[in-house]
Design a protein around this motif. Structure first.
Motif, mmCIF file in Angstrom:
data_model
loop_
_atom_site.group_PDB
_atom_site.id
_atom_site.type_symbol
_atom_site.label_atom_id
_atom_site.label_comp_id
_atom_site.label_asym_id
_atom_site.label_seq_id
_atom_site.Cartn_x
_atom_site.Cartn_y
_atom_site.Cartn_z
ATOM 1 N N ALA A 23 0.841 -1.193 0.000
ATOM 2 C CA ALA A 23 0.000 0.000 0.000
ATOM 3 C C ALA A 23 0.876 1.242 0.000
ATOM 4 O O ALA A 23 1.943 1.252 0.614
ATOM 5 N N GLY A 24 0.446 2.243 -0.713
ATOM 6 C CA GLY A 24 1.117 3.528 -0.663
ATOM 7 C C GLY A 24 2.214 3.761 -1.680
ATOM 8 O O GLY A 24 2.880 4.791 -1.635
ATOM 9 N N VAL A 25 2.424 2.815 -2.602
ATOM 10 C CA VAL A 25 3.432 3.048 -3.642
ATOM 11 C C VAL A 25 2.951 4.210 -4.503
ATOM 12 O O VAL A 25 1.815 4.222 -4.973
ATOM 13 N N GLN A 26 3.823 5.188 -4.689
ATOM 14 C CA GLN A 26 3.462 6.385 -5.437
ATOM 15 C C GLN A 26 4.241 6.446 -6.749
ATOM 16 O O GLN A 26 5.467 6.310 -6.756
ATOM 17 N N ASP A 27 3.518 6.696 -7.819
ATOM 18 C CA ASP A 27 4.116 6.740 -9.144
ATOM 19 C C ASP A 27 5.234 7.773 -9.233
ATOM 20 O O ASP A 27 6.231 7.549 -9.900
ATOM 21 N N LYS A 28 5.077 8.906 -8.544
ATOM 22 C CA LYS A 28 6.094 9.960 -8.643
ATOM 23 C C LYS A 28 7.442 9.497 -8.107
ATOM 24 O O LYS A 28 8.480 9.954 -8.563
ATOM 25 N N PHE A 29 7.457 8.583 -7.155
ATOM 26 C CA PHE A 29 8.713 8.041 -6.647
ATOM 27 C C PHE A 29 9.160 6.833 -7.470
ATOM 28 O O PHE A 29 10.334 6.709 -7.813
ATOM 29 N N LEU A 30 8.221 5.985 -7.780
ATOM 30 C CA LEU A 30 8.514 4.772 -8.550
ATOM 31 C C LEU A 30 9.175 5.114 -9.879
ATOM 32 O O LEU A 30 10.176 4.511 -10.260
ATOM 33 N N SER A 31 8.657 6.111 -10.559
ATOM 34 C CA SER A 31 9.171 6.465 -11.885
ATOM 35 C C SER A 31 10.573 7.074 -11.844
ATOM 36 O O SER A 31 11.274 7.096 -12.850
ATOM 37 N N GLN A 32 11.001 7.548 -10.681
ATOM 38 C CA GLN A 32 12.323 8.168 -10.553
ATOM 39 C C GLN A 32 13.436 7.164 -10.264
ATOM 40 O O GLN A 32 14.615 7.484 -10.418
ATOM 41 N N ILE A 33 13.073 5.964 -9.847
ATOM 42 C CA ILE A 33 14.086 4.997 -9.415
ATOM 43 C C ILE A 33 15.141 4.702 -10.485
ATOM 44 O O ILE A 33 16.336 4.741 -10.182
ATOM 45 N N PRO A 34 14.771 4.439 -11.744
ATOM 46 C CA PRO A 34 15.823 4.153 -12.732
ATOM 47 C C PRO A 34 16.853 5.288 -12.863
ATOM 48 O O PRO A 34 18.052 5.029 -12.898
ATOM 49 N N ALA A 35 16.383 6.525 -12.907
ATOM 50 C CA ALA A 35 17.304 7.656 -13.061
ATOM 51 C C ALA A 35 18.177 7.834 -11.816
ATOM 52 O O ALA A 35 19.393 8.025 -11.921
ATOM 53 N N VAL A 36 17.575 7.750 -10.641
ATOM 54 C CA VAL A 36 18.315 7.933 -9.394
ATOM 55 C C VAL A 36 19.351 6.820 -9.222
ATOM 56 O O VAL A 36 20.455 7.057 -8.735
ATOM 57 N N CYS A 37 19.003 5.608 -9.647
ATOM 58 C CA CYS A 37 19.927 4.471 -9.533
ATOM 59 C C CYS A 37 20.837 4.323 -10.754
ATOM 60 O O CYS A 37 21.651 3.401 -10.803
ATOM 61 N N ASN A 38 20.662 5.218 -11.730
ATOM 62 C CA ASN A 38 21.468 5.184 -12.959
ATOM 63 C C ASN A 38 21.346 3.846 -13.697
ATOM 64 O O ASN A 38 22.342 3.205 -14.019
ATOM 65 N N ILE A 39 20.101 3.448 -13.919
ATOM 66 C CA ILE A 39 19.804 2.189 -14.607
ATOM 67 C C ILE A 39 18.963 2.493 -15.839
ATOM 68 O O ILE A 39 17.966 3.200 -15.752
ATOM 69 N N LYS A 40 19.369 1.941 -16.970
ATOM 70 C CA LYS A 40 18.582 2.067 -18.195
ATOM 71 C C LYS A 40 17.715 0.822 -18.316
ATOM 72 O O LYS A 40 18.221 -0.279 -18.456
ATOM 73 N N VAL A 41 16.399 1.019 -18.229
ATOM 74 C CA VAL A 41 15.500 -0.131 -18.283
ATOM 75 C C VAL A 41 14.833 -0.304 -19.643
ATOM 76 O O VAL A 41 14.309 -1.356 -19.936
ATOM 77 N N GLY A 42 14.819 0.733 -20.449
ATOM 78 C CA GLY A 42 14.272 0.603 -21.794
ATOM 79 C C GLY A 42 12.762 0.739 -21.884
ATOM 80 O O GLY A 42 12.181 0.504 -22.932
ATOM 81 N N PHE A 43 12.119 1.085 -20.776
ATOM 82 C CA PHE A 43 10.673 1.338 -20.790
ATOM 83 C C PHE A 43 10.352 2.235 -19.601
ATOM 84 O O PHE A 43 11.103 2.276 -18.623
ATOM 85 N N PRO A 44 9.250 2.983 -19.675
ATOM 86 C CA PRO A 44 8.902 3.861 -18.559
ATOM 87 C C PRO A 44 8.470 3.043 -17.341
ATOM 88 O O PRO A 44 7.691 2.097 -17.466
ATOM 89 N N VAL A 45 8.995 3.387 -16.192
ATOM 90 C CA VAL A 45 8.610 2.701 -14.958
ATOM 91 C C VAL A 45 7.473 3.498 -14.335
ATOM 92 O O VAL A 45 7.642 4.640 -13.935
ATOM 93 N N SER A 46 6.318 2.880 -14.310
ATOM 94 C CA SER A 46 5.119 3.546 -13.828
ATOM 95 C C SER A 46 4.083 2.494 -13.449
ATOM 96 O O SER A 46 4.106 1.372 -13.975
#
Length: 113
Positions: free
Chosen positions: A81-104
């Motif tokens: 409960a409580g997972v927020q898209d605004k934080f979830l979507s930032q994880i690849p950039a903050v962790c410097n990971i290229k995932v090849g698709f939007p994380v949302s």
């Protein structure tokens, strides 16, 4: 005869591993440390979060792998409960990971290419 058996064994191994995808249990385990950040309870992703996701990204070999990981993440996040898209979507950039698709939470995993 040994050569034929060895050749068949190699072909079987290659055929079976080429379609293998990362199991959701592995995806969940690698991503679990990210929940604190994804829920806004931690100010940044932990080193364990970034490391786990980097390891996970390293396992991607095909588009089907990406789709499967996406599906696993979308299903896994429902348990928290409580997972927020605004934080979830930032994880690849903050962790410097290229995932090849939007994380949302709204990513269409089947549209990944």
């Amino acid at each position: 005869m040994k050569n034929i058996f060895f050749s068949l064994a190699v072909i079987f191994f290659l055929a079976s591993t080429s379609e293998a995808t990362v199991p959701c249990g592995t995806v969940d385990m690698k991503a679990a440390a990210c929940v604190g950040y994804a829920t806004g309870k931690e100010p940044k992703p932990s080193p364990a979060c970034c490391s786990g996701l980097q390891q996970l990204a390293g396992t991607v070999k095909t588009v089907d792998d990406k789709k499967n990981i996406c599906r696993c993440l979308k299903n896994g996040v429902k348990a928290f409960a409580g997972v927020q898209d605004k934080f979830l979507s930032q994880i690849p950039a903050v962790c410097n990971i290229k995932v090849g698709f939007p994380v949302s939470l709204n990513t269409n995993c089947e549209a990944i290419h």
